[in-house]
Design a protein around this motif. Structure first.
Motif, PDB file in Angstrom:
ATOM      1  N   ALA A   1       0.831  -1.209   0.000  1.00 17.18           N
ATOM      2  CA  ALA A   1       0.000   0.000   0.000  1.00 17.18           C
ATOM      3  C   ALA A   1       0.865   1.258   0.000  1.00 17.18           C
ATOM      4  N   GLU A   2       1.920   1.243   0.785  1.00 16.74           N
ATOM      5  CA  GLU A   2       2.805   2.403   0.846  1.00 16.74           C
ATOM      6  C   GLU A   2       3.534   2.628  -0.473  1.00 16.74           C
ATOM      7  N   ALA A   3       3.807   1.531  -1.194  1.00 18.38           N
ATOM      8  CA  ALA A   3       4.534   1.634  -2.461  1.00 18.38           C
ATOM      9  C   ALA A   3       3.610   1.776  -3.665  1.00 18.38           C
ATOM     10  N   GLY A   4       2.298   1.769  -3.448  1.00 19.16           N
ATOM     11  CA  GLY A   4       1.362   1.861  -4.560  1.00 19.16           C
ATOM     12  C   GLY A   4       1.310   0.608  -5.409  1.00 19.16           C
ATOM     13  N   ILE A   5       1.499  -0.537  -4.773  1.00 21.29           N
ATOM     14  CA  ILE A   5       1.526  -1.831  -5.463  1.00 21.29           C
ATOM     15  C   ILE A   5       0.259  -2.607  -5.135  1.00 21.29           C
ATOM     16  N   THR A   6      -0.331  -3.226  -6.146  1.00 27.70           N
ATOM     17  CA  THR A   6      -1.537  -4.028  -5.946  1.00 27.70           C
ATOM     18  C   THR A   6      -1.168  -5.433  -5.476  1.00 27.70           C
ATOM     19  N   VAL A   7      -1.824  -5.885  -4.423  1.00 28.30           N
ATOM     20  CA  VAL A   7      -1.659  -7.270  -3.982  1.00 28.30           C
ATOM     21  C   VAL A   7      -2.663  -8.137  -4.733  1.00 28.30           C
ATOM     22  N   VAL A   8      -2.154  -9.149  -5.419  1.00 28.54           N
ATOM     23  CA  VAL A   8      -3.001 -10.138  -6.090  1.00 28.54           C
ATOM     24  C   VAL A   8      -2.869 -11.440  -5.312  1.00 28.54           C
ATOM     25  N   VAL A   9      -3.985 -11.969  -4.852  1.00 30.61           N
ATOM     26  CA  VAL A   9      -3.973 -13.195  -4.058  1.00 30.61           C
ATOM     27  C   VAL A   9      -4.554 -14.340  -4.881  1.00 30.61           C
ATOM     28  N   ASP A  10      -3.761 -15.387  -5.061  1.00 36.22           N
ATOM     29  CA  ASP A  10      -4.271 -16.626  -5.654  1.00 36.22           C
ATOM     30  C   ASP A  10      -4.865 -17.441  -4.511  1.00 36.22           C
ATOM     31  N   ASP A  11      -6.177 -17.492  -4.476  1.00 37.88           N
ATOM     32  CA  ASP A  11      -6.896 -18.078  -3.343  1.00 37.88           C
ATOM     33  C   ASP A  11      -7.335 -19.511  -3.606  1.00 37.88           C
ATOM     34  N   VAL A  12      -6.790 -20.159  -4.620  1.00 42.28           N
ATOM     35  CA  VAL A  12      -7.289 -21.477  -4.994  1.00 42.28           C
ATOM     36  C   VAL A  12      -7.097 -22.502  -3.873  1.00 42.28           C
ATOM     37  N   TYR A  13      -6.090 -22.304  -3.002  1.00 46.55           N
ATOM     38  CA  TYR A  13      -5.859 -23.210  -1.875  1.00 46.55           C
ATOM     39  C   TYR A  13      -6.261 -22.579  -0.544  1.00 46.55           C
ATOM     40  N   GLY A  14      -6.945 -21.438  -0.582  1.00 46.08           N
ATOM     41  CA  GLY A  14      -7.171 -20.629   0.599  1.00 46.08           C
ATOM     42  C   GLY A  14      -7.737 -21.351   1.803  1.00 46.08           C
ATOM     43  N   ALA A  15      -8.695 -22.237   1.591  1.00 45.58           N
ATOM     44  CA  ALA A  15      -9.335 -22.908   2.729  1.00 45.58           C
ATOM     45  C   ALA A  15      -8.368 -23.786   3.505  1.00 45.58           C
ATOM     46  N   PHE A  16      -7.301 -24.246   2.846  1.00 46.48           N
ATOM     47  CA  PHE A  16      -6.324 -25.089   3.535  1.00 46.48           C
ATOM     48  C   PHE A  16      -5.477 -24.288   4.531  1.00 46.48           C
ATOM     49  N   ALA A  17      -5.479 -22.954   4.412  1.00 42.34           N
ATOM     50  CA  ALA A  17      -4.658 -22.124   5.298  1.00 42.34           C
ATOM     51  C   ALA A  17      -5.244 -22.005   6.694  1.00 42.34           C
ATOM     52  N   GLY A  18      -6.505 -22.374   6.856  1.00 40.62           N
ATOM     53  CA  GLY A  18      -7.126 -22.363   8.172  1.00 40.62           C
ATOM     54  C   GLY A  18      -7.186 -20.974   8.780  1.00 40.62           C
ATOM     55  N   PRO A  19      -6.865 -20.836  10.062  1.00 36.05           N
ATOM     56  CA  PRO A  19      -6.982 -19.538  10.735  1.00 36.05           C
ATOM     57  C   PRO A  19      -6.012 -18.489  10.218  1.00 36.05           C
ATOM     58  N   GLU A  20      -5.013 -18.902   9.421  1.00 40.21           N
ATOM     59  CA  GLU A  20      -4.065 -17.943   8.855  1.00 40.21           C
ATOM     60  C   GLU A  20      -4.540 -17.410   7.507  1.00 40.21           C
ATOM     61  N   ASP A  21      -5.837 -17.456   7.270  1.00 44.60           N
ATOM     62  CA  ASP A  21      -6.438 -16.985   6.024  1.00 44.60           C
ATOM     63  C   ASP A  21      -5.897 -15.596   5.671  1.00 44.60           C
ATOM     64  N   PRO A  22      -5.192 -15.463   4.539  1.00 42.63           N
ATOM     65  CA  PRO A  22      -4.586 -14.169   4.213  1.00 42.63           C
ATOM     66  C   PRO A  22      -5.586 -13.094   3.820  1.00 42.63           C
ATOM     67  N   LEU A  23      -6.782 -13.481   3.420  1.00 37.61           N
ATOM     68  CA  LEU A  23      -7.722 -12.490   2.905  1.00 37.61           C
ATOM     69  C   LEU A  23      -8.184 -11.502   3.962  1.00 37.61           C
ATOM     70  N   ALA A  24      -8.106 -11.881   5.225  1.00 39.43           N
ATOM     71  CA  ALA A  24      -8.567 -10.987   6.285  1.00 39.43           C
ATOM     72  C   ALA A  24      -7.634  -9.802   6.491  1.00 39.43           C
ATOM     73  N   VAL A  25      -6.413  -9.862   5.922  1.00 39.32           N
ATOM     74  CA  VAL A  25      -5.439  -8.805   6.205  1.00 39.32           C
ATOM     75  C   VAL A  25      -4.858  -8.140   4.956  1.00 39.32           C
ATOM     76  N   VAL A  26      -5.302  -8.538   3.759  1.00 39.87           N
ATOM     77  CA  VAL A  26      -4.674  -7.960   2.564  1.00 39.87           C
ATOM     78  C   VAL A  26      -5.239  -6.596   2.196  1.00 39.87           C
ATOM     79  N   GLY A  27      -6.425  -6.256   2.665  1.00 39.91           N
ATOM     80  CA  GLY A  27      -6.983  -4.953   2.368  1.00 39.91           C
ATOM     81  C   GLY A  27      -8.027  -5.003   1.270  1.00 39.91           C
ATOM     82  N   ALA A  28      -8.896  -4.009   1.261  1.00 40.42           N
ATOM     83  CA  ALA A  28     -10.023  -3.986   0.331  1.00 40.42           C
ATOM     84  C   ALA A  28      -9.613  -3.712  -1.100  1.00 40.42           C
ATOM     85  N   ASP A  29      -8.384  -3.229  -1.328  1.00 43.15           N
ATOM     86  CA  ASP A  29      -7.946  -2.923  -2.680  1.00 43.15           C
ATOM     87  C   ASP A  29      -7.231  -4.093  -3.349  1.00 43.15           C
TER      88      ASP A  29
END
Length: 369
Positions: free
Chosen positions: A171-199
């Motif tokens: 965010a500080e560098a003006g870079i877009t985070v792209v998340v490949d979520d195809v395995y997301g459910a396997f991450a359990g409580p460490e789900d990255p989507l809760a912290v990547v931001g709305a953008d």
């Protein structure tokens, strides 16, 4: 020279990334209903409203932020979703791709007009992405960073603190985070989507955690200001996705079926990963790379390569030799930016992992010494 005895046995193919669970009754019923007796028209542009709403509800629940159906564009699989995302956020610019990474990332991004910049991970940190390495690779042309968790091939989970730090840096560098979520459910409580931001831009689909690889249904979810551009690329590159496939995807995401189905699959995957770890630790000449979650396990084969096992000088040749000598197929780690390693898929039929480990143990016992 006669064919190796292993080739007279059934080939044990651990090279694929498919989860071949039986089709659940609700999904089979949805497939039959979708086929029906009537016509099969084109799906609406952007995807069927029911599926877009279901995907939006999924991400609203996981992020705690409202996601609208208008932010969802349905694509024929996650590859097409990633192509769409890259064409919008990184055409003619650079995407930072932490290594190891899925083998198709570089070519998919390149075809979308983006320039792939591979960022090697630190083996001492299990090759996980971190801010310092990403910052060292950033240039004025950097437009996006691509994250996935658990990582294919290593099985490493990016904890939320790490992902949050990367998101703040981006965010500080003006870079877009792209998340490949195809395995997301396997991450359990460490789900990255809760912290990547709305953008962030998220690509996902039903291939892995829903065991519907052949359905070829994926999606890209972006912030409202990118929705029209994402829709435009998908419309003109692939067009609408098969209506029948979308109907089955709707059934797969419906509650309470989805939660029960995914919970069971994650539980089975966790057990399979533990089983594989124990089994392959007994294979001489290789070391198991600890995996946190997912459907893959990596073996460090550099000791075998140093001894020129079966005459192999690199991991690709070693994979070919092991398939020929033992009938066990795996993937070369160099395919994923992890040279000297072998990747295997633990989503196998009962008994297959044990049989594969025993074959490797038998054939490697003598040469590994």
């Amino acid at each position: 020279m006669s064919a190796p005895s292993a080739m007279r046995e059934a080939v044990l193919d651990l090279s694929s990334g498919q989860v071949l669970d039986p089709l659940a009754p609700p999904l089979r019923a949805a497939m039959r209903s979708a086929a029906g007796d009537g016509p099969l028209p084109y799906a609406p542009r952007g995807g069927r409203p029911e599926l877009r709403r279901a995907v939006a509800a999924l991400y609203s629940g996981r992020t705690g932020r409202a996601t609208g159906a208008g932010q969802v564009v349905v694509t024929p699989g996650v590859r097409a979703a990633l192509f769409t995302a890259a064409a919008v956020v990184a055409r003619d610019r650079e995407v930072l791709v932490p290594a190891p990474h899925w083998s198709h990332y570089p070519r998919t991004l390149d075809l979308a007009g983006a320039r792939t910049v591979v960022v090697p991970g630190d083996p001492a940190d299990r090759w996980r992405a971190d801010v310092d390495a990403l910052e060292a690779s950033r240039t004025t042309a950097t437009s996006a960073v691509l994250l996935t968790s658990p990582v294919n091939p290593s099985g490493a989970v990016l904890d939320r603190e790490r992902v949050g730090a990367i998101a703040r840096w981006a965010a500080e560098a003006g870079i877009t985070v792209v998340v490949d979520d195809v395995y997301g459910a396997f991450a359990g409580p460490e789900d990255p989507l809760a912290v990547v931001g709305a953008d962030a831009v998220v690509v996902g689909g039903v291939s892995k955690v829903h065991a519907l690889a052949g359905l070829r249904v994926g999606w890209v979810v972006g912030p409202p200001e990118l929705a029209a551009e994402l829709d435009d690329v998908a419309e003109h590159v692939t067009g609408p996705v098969c209506t029948a496939a979308q109907d089955v995807a709707v059934a797969a995401l419906a509650e309470p079926f989805r939660s029960a189905d995914v919970t069971g699959r994650v539980r089975r995957s966790t057990a399979a990963l533990a089983e594989a770890t124990a089994l392959f630790q007994a294979v001489p000449g290789v070391e198991v790379v600890p995996a946190d979650a997912g459907i893959y396990l990596c073996l460090d084969a550099r000791r075998l390569l140093a001894s020129r096992a079966f005459g192999a000088g690199d991991d690709r040749a070693l994979c070919a030799a092991l398939a020929d000598r033992t009938g066990v197929r795996m993937r070369a780690g160099s395919t994923f930016g992890m040279p000297g390693h072998l990747r295997l898929c633990v989503a196998a039929e009962p008994g297959v992992l044990a049989s594969a480990a025993e074959r490797l143990r038998t054939h490697l016992q003598e040469i590994a010494g």
